[in-house]
Design a protein around this motif. Structure first.
Motif, short mmCIF file in Angstrom:
data_model
loop_
_atom_site.label_atom_id
_atom_site.label_comp_id
_atom_site.label_asym_id
_atom_site.label_seq_id
_atom_site.Cartn_x
_atom_site.Cartn_y
_atom_site.Cartn_z
N ASN A 136 0.62 -1.55 -0.07
CA ASN A 136 0.28 -0.06 -0.07
C ASN A 136 0.98 1.39 0.08
OD1 ASN A 136 -2.44 -1.57 -0.05
ND2 ASN A 136 -2.38 -1.92 2.34
N ARG A 137 2.42 0.65 0.21
CA ARG A 137 3.12 1.98 -0.39
C ARG A 137 3.66 2.19 -1.24
NH1 ARG A 137 4.66 2.41 6.08
NH2 ARG A 137 6.56 3.34 5.40
N LEU A 138 4.75 3.61 -1.29
CA LEU A 138 5.27 3.57 -2.25
C LEU A 138 6.93 2.50 -2.27
CD1 LEU A 138 5.89 7.59 -2.83
CD2 LEU A 138 4.33 5.69 -3.92
N PHE A 139 7.21 2.57 -3.02
CA PHE A 139 8.35 0.87 -3.58
C PHE A 139 9.80 1.49 -2.62
CE2 PHE A 139 10.97 1.77 -6.97
CZ PHE A 139 10.25 2.28 -7.88
N ALA A 140 10.28 2.78 -2.98
CA ALA A 140 11.07 3.23 -2.93
C ALA A 140 11.13 4.18 -1.48
CB ALA A 140 12.23 3.28 -3.87
N GLY A 141 12.44 4.20 -1.06
CA GLY A 141 13.00 5.95 0.21
C GLY A 141 12.40 7.11 -0.79
N SER A 142 12.47 8.01 0.13
CA SER A 142 11.62 9.37 -0.58
C SER A 142 13.67 10.00 -1.58
CB SER A 142 11.87 10.01 0.39
OG SER A 142 13.01 10.79 1.53
N VAL A 143 14.55 9.20 -0.78
CA VAL A 143 15.60 9.77 -2.19
C VAL A 143 15.68 8.77 -3.27
CG1 VAL A 143 18.27 9.47 -1.38
CG2 VAL A 143 16.50 10.41 -0.03
N ALA A 144 15.84 7.83 -2.52
CA ALA A 144 16.08 6.90 -3.34
C ALA A 144 14.59 6.83 -5.59
CB ALA A 144 15.70 5.62 -3.75
N GLN A 145 13.99 7.35 -4.32
CA GLN A 145 12.07 7.61 -5.55
C GLN A 145 12.85 8.69 -6.20
OE1 GLN A 145 8.63 8.50 -2.79
NE2 GLN A 145 7.30 8.64 -5.07
N TYR A 146 13.39 9.89 -5.03
CA TYR A 146 13.33 11.41 -6.61
C TYR A 146 14.64 11.14 -7.33
CZ TYR A 146 15.13 15.49 -7.30
OH TYR A 146 15.10 16.96 -7.74
N VAL A 147 15.80 10.43 -6.61
CA VAL A 147 16.99 10.15 -8.03
C VAL A 147 16.33 9.13 -9.42
CG1 VAL A 147 19.18 8.83 -8.46
CG2 VAL A 147 18.59 10.19 -6.28
N LEU A 148 15.17 8.50 -8.42
CA LEU A 148 14.56 7.12 -9.66
C LEU A 148 14.07 8.22 -10.31
CD1 LEU A 148 14.34 4.67 -10.48
CD2 LEU A 148 12.89 4.05 -9.40
N ALA A 149 13.04 8.71 -9.51
CA ALA A 149 12.27 9.91 -10.69
C ALA A 149 12.52 11.33 -11.74
CB ALA A 149 10.16 10.79 -9.95
N ASN A 150 13.77 11.65 -11.35
CA ASN A 150 14.34 12.81 -11.92
C ASN A 150 15.73 12.52 -12.76
OD1 ASN A 150 12.69 14.43 -10.75
ND2 ASN A 150 12.87 13.21 -8.50
N SER A 151 16.53 11.22 -12.93
CA SER A 151 17.91 11.51 -13.13
C SER A 151 17.39 11.15 -14.66
CB SER A 151 18.32 10.28 -12.40
OG SER A 151 19.73 10.14 -12.85
N THR A 152 18.15 11.87 -15.11
CA THR A 152 18.12 11.11 -17.30
C THR A 152 19.13 10.32 -17.22
OG1 THR A 152 20.32 12.89 -17.22
CG2 THR A 152 17.95 13.34 -16.97
N VAL A 153 20.07 9.89 -15.68
CA VAL A 153 21.42 8.81 -15.97
C VAL A 153 20.29 7.92 -15.43
CG1 VAL A 153 23.41 8.24 -14.64
CG2 VAL A 153 22.94 10.25 -15.38
N PRO A 154 20.56 6.57 -15.77
CA PRO A 154 19.85 5.04 -15.49
C PRO A 154 20.19 4.64 -14.05
CG PRO A 154 20.64 5.00 -17.84
CD PRO A 154 20.83 6.55 -17.39
N VAL A 155 19.23 4.50 -13.09
CA VAL A 155 19.58 4.05 -12.09
C VAL A 155 18.99 2.97 -11.57
CG1 VAL A 155 17.74 4.62 -9.27
CG2 VAL A 155 18.71 6.01 -11.33
N LEU A 156 20.14 2.31 -10.72
CA LEU A 156 19.53 0.69 -9.99
C LEU A 156 20.03 0.93 -8.70
CD1 LEU A 156 20.15 -2.41 -10.46
CD2 LEU A 156 22.65 -1.84 -10.34
N LEU A 157 18.94 0.54 -7.85
CA LEU A 157 18.33 0.47 -6.84
C LEU A 157 18.88 -0.87 -6.24
CD1 LEU A 157 15.05 2.81 -6.29
CD2 LEU A 157 17.41 3.28 -6.15
N LEU A 158 19.52 -1.23 -5.05
CA LEU A 158 18.84 -2.40 -4.19
C LEU A 158 18.75 -1.86 -3.37
CD1 LEU A 158 23.13 -2.69 -4.80
CD2 LEU A 158 21.46 -4.07 -5.84
N ARG A 159 17.70 -3.46 -2.48
CA ARG A 159 17.07 -3.12 -1.34
C ARG A 159 17.22 -4.84 -1.18
NH1 ARG A 159 10.48 -2.46 -1.81
NH2 ARG A 159 11.13 -5.06 -1.41
N VAL A 160 17.17 -4.17 0.78
CA VAL A 160 17.48 -5.64 1.90
C VAL A 160 16.18 -6.30 1.33
CG1 VAL A 160 17.83 -6.60 3.79
CG2 VAL A 160 19.13 -4.70 2.91
#
Length: 173
Positions: A136-160
């Protein structure tokens, strides 16, 4: 869980990684992201940029309390960020990868991570996320979500991965 946000270009989709940006907050998942970043950088041109945003934390003093020492808080935030990029640099050294670093000062790390990755000509941003694992909540933290949504550079997120019950699927016809 690994999330890769990459744009697709017409033709063969081969991406040569020359420079990897590793964003770190010093957490265990950030260390794992640095290790992944070093592996990816070594497979490419062998260059990394470590970024840790120095985030000062201030609070309003109670009535009659002494005003907080802002200089000491800025120094604490900068020293913490330097320790985080030093960890990434040691991981890069062990992998035989060159590593530059940046420790900008900001209370909002997302825009700084994106800015540095773009300014340094990075081909990939690798970072960990502490995001919730609740459907029911977003899949990424706020910093990661910002980077993912606003970067022109591809992003690889790792999560435990967190312990969660397996979803129940009904019978398929």
């Amino acid at each position: 869980m690994v999330i890769l946000n990459a744009f697709h270009l017409p033709g063969p989709s081969i991406m040569f990684i020359e420079r990897v940006c590793v964003a770190t907050d010093g957490s265990d998942i950030a260390v794992q992201a640095a290790q992944m970043g070093a592996l990816l950088a070594r497979a490419g041109a062998g260059r990394m940029v470590a970024v840790s945003v120095a985030q000062p934390h201030f609070s309003m003093p109670d009535s009659g309390a002494a005003v907080p020492d802002t200089r000491a808080e800025f120094l604490r935030a900068h020293e913490a960020a330097r320790a985080h990029v030093e960890t990434v640099r040691r991981i890069a050294d062990a992998a035989g990868v060159s590593c530059e670093w940046a420790t900008p000062l900001s209370s909002v790390p997302g825009p700084e991570i994106v800015r540095i990755a773009e300014e340094q000509g990075c081909d990939l941003i690798v970072m960990g996320t502490h995001g919730p694992n609740d459907a029911n909540r977003l899949f990424a933290g706020s910093v990661a979500q910002y980077v993912l949504a606003n970067s022109t550079v591809p992003v690889l997120l790792l999560r435990v991965p967190r312990e969660a019950s397996r979803p129940e699927f009904g019978e398929f016809p």
